[in-house]
Motif scaffolding. Structure first.
Motif, PDB file in Angstrom:
ATOM      1  N   LYS A 161       1.075  -0.849  -0.137  1.00  0.00           N
ATOM      2  CA  LYS A 161       0.337  -0.422   0.102  1.00  0.00           C
ATOM      3  C   LYS A 161       0.796   1.171  -0.058  1.00  0.00           C
ATOM      4  O   LYS A 161      -0.012   2.301  -0.080  1.00  0.00           O
ATOM      5  N   ASP A 162       1.834   1.278   0.684  1.00  0.00           N
ATOM      6  CA  ASP A 162       2.899   2.318   0.350  1.00  0.00           C
ATOM      7  C   ASP A 162       4.171   2.045  -0.816  1.00  0.00           C
ATOM      8  O   ASP A 162       4.766   3.276  -0.858  1.00  0.00           O
ATOM      9  N   GLY A 163       3.660   1.961  -1.720  1.00  0.00           N
ATOM     10  CA  GLY A 163       4.498   1.012  -2.272  1.00  0.00           C
ATOM     11  C   GLY A 163       6.111   0.384  -2.869  1.00  0.00           C
ATOM     12  O   GLY A 163       6.712   0.284  -3.036  1.00  0.00           O
ATOM     13  N   LEU A 164       5.992  -0.409  -1.479  1.00  0.00           N
ATOM     14  CA  LEU A 164       7.457  -0.627  -1.115  1.00  0.00           C
ATOM     15  C   LEU A 164       7.327  -2.440  -1.189  1.00  0.00           C
ATOM     16  O   LEU A 164       7.222  -2.443  -0.703  1.00  0.00           O
ATOM     17  N   PHE A 165       7.522  -2.985  -2.706  1.00  0.00           N
ATOM     18  CA  PHE A 165       7.032  -3.795  -2.853  1.00  0.00           C
ATOM     19  C   PHE A 165       8.092  -4.509  -2.434  1.00  0.00           C
ATOM     20  O   PHE A 165       8.381  -5.899  -2.437  1.00  0.00           O
ATOM     21  N   ASP A 166       9.233  -4.772  -2.963  1.00  0.00           N
ATOM     22  CA  ASP A 166      10.469  -5.143  -2.747  1.00  0.00           C
ATOM     23  C   ASP A 166      10.895  -5.675  -0.966  1.00  0.00           C
ATOM     24  O   ASP A 166      10.976  -6.493  -1.069  1.00  0.00           O
ATOM     25  N   GLU A 167      10.418  -4.575  -0.473  1.00  0.00           N
ATOM     26  CA  GLU A 167      10.216  -5.097   1.050  1.00  0.00           C
ATOM     27  C   GLU A 167       9.266  -5.552   1.394  1.00  0.00           C
ATOM     28  O   GLU A 167       9.017  -6.901   2.349  1.00  0.00           O
ATOM     29  N   SER A 847      -4.417 -15.479  -4.519  1.00  0.00           N
ATOM     30  CA  SER A 847      -3.958 -14.190  -4.569  1.00  0.00           C
ATOM     31  C   SER A 847      -4.553 -13.665  -3.486  1.00  0.00           C
ATOM     32  O   SER A 847      -5.407 -13.506  -2.603  1.00  0.00           O
ATOM     33  N   GLY A 848      -4.072 -11.742  -3.576  1.00  0.00           N
ATOM     34  CA  GLY A 848      -4.761 -11.058  -3.004  1.00  0.00           C
ATOM     35  C   GLY A 848      -4.093  -9.615  -3.179  1.00  0.00           C
ATOM     36  O   GLY A 848      -3.462  -9.862  -4.296  1.00  0.00           O
ATOM     37  N   GLY A 849      -4.395  -8.618  -3.348  1.00  0.00           N
ATOM     38  CA  GLY A 849      -4.570  -7.147  -4.139  1.00  0.00           C
ATOM     39  C   GLY A 849      -4.535  -6.130  -2.702  1.00  0.00           C
ATOM     40  O   GLY A 849      -5.534  -6.306  -1.648  1.00  0.00           O
ATOM     41  N   TRP A 850      -4.433  -4.941  -3.417  1.00  0.00           N
ATOM     42  CA  TRP A 850      -4.426  -4.155  -1.930  1.00  0.00           C
ATOM     43  C   TRP A 850      -4.713  -2.929  -2.803  1.00  0.00           C
ATOM     44  O   TRP A 850      -5.151  -2.622  -3.935  1.00  0.00           O
TER      45      TRP A 850
END
Length: 859
Positions: A161-167, A847-850
């Protein structure tokens, strides 16, 4: 394997070709065909594949490398941008895994579908899909719900949700490893706990339980020993007190027996007879119970020895002591000693006083009885029958008085016997006095009746009517009272009472007879004038009835009034009988005869005859009125019936469902009306017969209407049932499954038969035939579905057989599925079923979404 899915918005797919192209561009550089990326080195193949977004997934790669180093488990992550093709991340993951599985066959360093975890991240569509091997799912409990809630939603979504896909991906990989490690530790702890329970806890518990049971048994036995010993000692103490009481009682009664002749001044005269026998019996009873007391002392000693000999924790000796004390030999006879020793001594001490009191009492009663017998004589009755009994009582009293001092016991018994005889005699005297009082009342009542009859005769009453003379009953009453007096003098009280009752009945009958004669005279004087006055109106009605009969003969058919034609003659005979009865009643009431009871009977018969004459004459006039009323109303009733017949005929002509029975009723009503018209046109019609004909016509029309309505209902029901059955047959005939079709030829033929019966107006048969056709169709459908189910089962069994043969063939080549569970973990091999079921997976991937928590445009 189960695939978990997490999503927060509507999913959109990614074009497979674009994903494959991106993967090729990133991994191997192929642009013409999507393939599995080739590893730069055979020992360190790539784990993260990025397409369409910036490749800044360093932390993800580090987390995958750490997991590979610690657990040997490999992760494959695919990151793509959205392409808007309509496929979601889960579908893309399935195709990527299927492609990699096909390309990795035979390559030991490539993708391992039975051990690698695959993750697909769709950044543009905000979707993520994760696939874990089945072995990992089974061992770590990573089912779809766990992946969605415990890993994706908890680890990845907050970062995404914060755009921290790598973390987020790094946390997801680390969280998955942590979850698997926690599950492995939990299983190890459970195994250790089970081992400790089996080797230490359970043996120690059993040992402690056995020791506690042994200690509890000893405590229970000790408590039982104390309880039984205490109960035995208490029972022994009670027994001792009773034995001591028995000894004291025997000693006391022995002393009383010894001192009785010396201490009591009434026994200066030596004892004789029954008194002496009673005194000696007491001495013998004391001796017997003294021997019984010695036996009880033996029981005392034996019980005492058994209780003192009881060993520690034992109860048998105490039980034996209680049984000994409860036995019949160990029961002190206190009540028996009181009854056989104490009570006789008490009676002897009071014998002289009781005997003297009884003598004084009987003397007073003898004096009273003598006075009562004098009273009987004063009544005029003989007391001779009671003198003998009184003399016997007096002799018994004198004999008892002679032995009162030497044998008071026997004297007291004799006085009691004499007193009983005296009481019986006095009871008979009471009964005689009561019977004589009743007899005297009957005599007085007879005298009152005689005086009343004499007063009536002085007033002019004769009382000479046969059966109505009270003198006979008065004489009978006097005769019965005289016999009762004689029987009382002889002492026959019950027979005397019987004659008194007869005298009372005779008095009652005589009094009732006088009262009835007086009432009969009053009634006759009241009814006779009314009967005589009613004759003239009956004569006048007879003239009117004769006129009505002439009108009937002139205007109507004889059959309509023939049943009342003889009423005039019968009325004349009745009038003659009425006049005769009135004359006889007057003669019976004449002062020189005074037969009032007969006069009342004659007058009552006169009333009955007058009523009968009135009914005969009224029947003639009523018949004339009835026929005149029918003459006025029958034409209108005939017209109404004719209109109903016409309406029914029109209805039957317009109705096509009517049958012969309704038409027969209509024609029958028409014929009846024609016959009624002929009767109405006659100069002297039989209107009653015509009225019955019109009623019959109405009944025929009503029945015809009911039959027509019933035919219409049955026809509609038959048509509805046939249509419904035909639709059912068509639906069953159109059914097809597993190469099976229902055979409805018989049902269709039965439907055609029902239609034929409907056309022939056999509605009931048509309804029954339609029901049979429906049943045949249902049976055919049930048979066909059962056959289809059997074929389906055989087809599925054949598919399973071929799958097993293929599995066996793959296993023979070393590539079949296998799962081995060892103490170190669960190991799985290649799964050939996955390649056979790529078109229809067993379950969709997880699967999951946000969505970001900022303002946004709906899309």
């Amino acid at each position: 394997m189960n695939i978990a899915r997490g999503r927060s918005a509507s999913l959109r797919g990614v074009v497979t070709s674009l994903v494959y192209a991106a993967l090729v561009t990133t991994a191997r550089g192929f642009a013409d065909q999507p393939t599995m990326p080739a590893a730069p080195t055979r020992d360190d193949p790539p784990r993260v594949f990025v397409s369409g977004v910036r490749d800044d997934f360093t932390k993800t790669r580090a987390a995958i490398a750490s997991a590979k180093k610690q657990s040997g488990r490999d992760y494959r992550v695919v990151v793509v941008d959205s392409s808007g093709s309509g496929e979601d991340a889960a579908r893309l993951l399935e195709k990527v895994v299927a492609r990699w599985r096909d390309e990795s066959s035979g390559d030991t360093s490539g993708f391992n579908p039975a051990g690698d975890v695959t993750i697909v991240l769709d950044v543009g569509d905000r979707q993520i899909a994760m696939d874990v091997p089945w072995a990992m799912e089974a061992s770590a409990g990573l089912d779809r719900q766990t992946l969605e809630k415990e890993l994706i939603a908890a680890r990845f979504v907050p970062r995404a949700k914060d755009g921290l896909f790598d973390e987020g991906l790094a946390d997801l990989v680390a969280g998955t490893e942590q979850w698997i490690s926690d599950q492995t530790d939990a299983r190890r702890r459970r195994a250790e706990a089970a081992h400790a329970f089996k080797t230490r806890t359970l043996p120690l518990g059993l040992l402690g339980l056995g020791g506690a049971g042994l200690l509890g048994g000893l405590l229970v036995q000790a408590a039982r020993h104390a309880s039984r010993t205490r109960a035995a000692r208490e029972k022994l103490a009670a027994f001792k007190s009773e034995v001591v009481a028995l000894s004291d009682m025997l000693d006391g009664q022995q002393e009383r027996h010894r001192m009785l002749p010396h201490a009591d001044p009434d026994f200066k005269t030596p004892m004789q007879g029954m008194t002496r026998s009673t005194y000696d019996n007491v001495q013998g009873a004391i001796g017997r119970y003294r021997e019984r007391w010695l036996g009880l002392m033996d029981v005392w000693e034996q019980a005492q020895q058994k209780i003192e000999a009881e060993w520690f924790l034992g109860t048998s000796a105490a039980e034996e002591a209680m049984k000994l004390l409860d036995s019949a030999e160990a029961r002190p006879p206190l009540d028996a000693v009181a009854g056989e020793c104490k009570a006789p001594l008490d009676a002897l001490e009071q014998a002289h006083e009781k005997a003297r009191e009884a003598a004084a009492t009987i003397d007073a009663e003898i004096t009273e009885a003598t006075s009562r017998l004098d009273g009987v004589a004063r009544r005029g009755r003989s007391a001779a029958v009671f003198q003998a009994a009184l003399a016997e009582v007096t002799r018994n009293r004198r004999r008892a008085g002679e032995h009162l001092e030497s044998d008071p016991v026997a004297a007291r018994g004799g006085l009691a016997e004499a007193r009983g005889a005296l009481e019986a005699m006095l009871a008979r005297v009471d009964a005689l006095e009561a019977a004589d009082d009743r007899r005297q009342k009957a005599v007085a009542h007879t005298g009152e009746i005689v005086q009343g009859v004499q007063r009536h005769r002085a007033e002019g009453w004769l009382f000479t009517e046969p059966g109505a003379n009270p003198d006979d009953r008065i004489e009978a009453a006097g005769r019965h009272t005289g016999l009762a007096a004689q029987l009382l003098d002889d002492g026959e009280i019950d027979p005397a009472l019987s004659h008194v009752e007869r005298a009372e009945r005779a008095n009652a009958e005589a009094l009732a007879l006088v009262e009835n004669i007086v009432a009969a005279r009053a009634k006759a004087e009241e009814l006779l004038p009314a009967c005589a006055a009613r004759v003239e109106p009956l004569v006048a009605r007879r003239v009117a009835a004769a006129t009505a009969l002439e009108c009937l003969a002139a205007g109507f058919a004889e059959s309509s009034w023939a049943d009342v034609a003889e009423n005039l003659t019968q009325a004349d005979e009745g009038l003659r009988r009425v006049r005769t009865l009135i004359d006889e009643a007057r003669d019976a009431m004449a002062p020189e005869r005074q037969h009032y009871l007969r006069a009342v009977a004659l007058i009552e018969e006169t009333v009955h005859q007058q009523d009968w004459v009135d009914r005969c004459l009224g029947a003639i006039t009523d018949r004339l009125a009835e026929l005149e009323s029918l003459r006025k109303t029958l034409p209108g009733r005939r017209d109404q019936a004719a209109v109903r017949v016409i309406d029914l005929d029109r209805r039957l002509k317009a109705q096509r469902t009517d049958r012969a029975r309704a038409n027969e009723r209509c024609r029958e009503a028409e014929r009846i009306i024609e016959v009624a018209d002929q009767g109405l046109r006659s100069p002297r019609p039989d209107l009653r017969q015509t009225s019955r004909l019109i009623e019959a016509a109405d009944g025929a029309v009503a029945r015809g209407e009911e039959l027509a309505a019933e035919d219409e209902r049955l026809a509609l029901q038959a048509a509805s049932d046939i249509d419904e059955t035909d639709a059912l047959v068509r639906r069953v005939a159109a059914w097809y499954a597993e190469g099976v079709q229902a055979d409805v030829r018989g049902a269709a033929g039965t439907v055609d038969s029902a239609r034929s019966l409907l056309e022939r107006q056999r509605y009931e048969d048509a309804i029954r035939t339609a029901a049979e056709a429906s049943q045949q169709a249902r049976i055919a459908y049930a048979t066909a579905t059962a056959e289809a189910d059997r074929r389906r089962v055989r087809r599925q069994q054949e598919i399973q057989r071929r799958q097993l043969e293929e599995s066996f063939a793959r296993m023979s080549r070393g590539s079949g599925p296998w799962v081995v569970r060892l103490p170190g973990g669960t190991f799985t091999g290649p799964d050939p079923w996955r390649s056979m079921q790529t078109q229809a997976p067993r379950h969709p991937p997880a699967s999951g979404g946000w969505s970001k928590d900022i303002a946004q445009v709906n899309w």
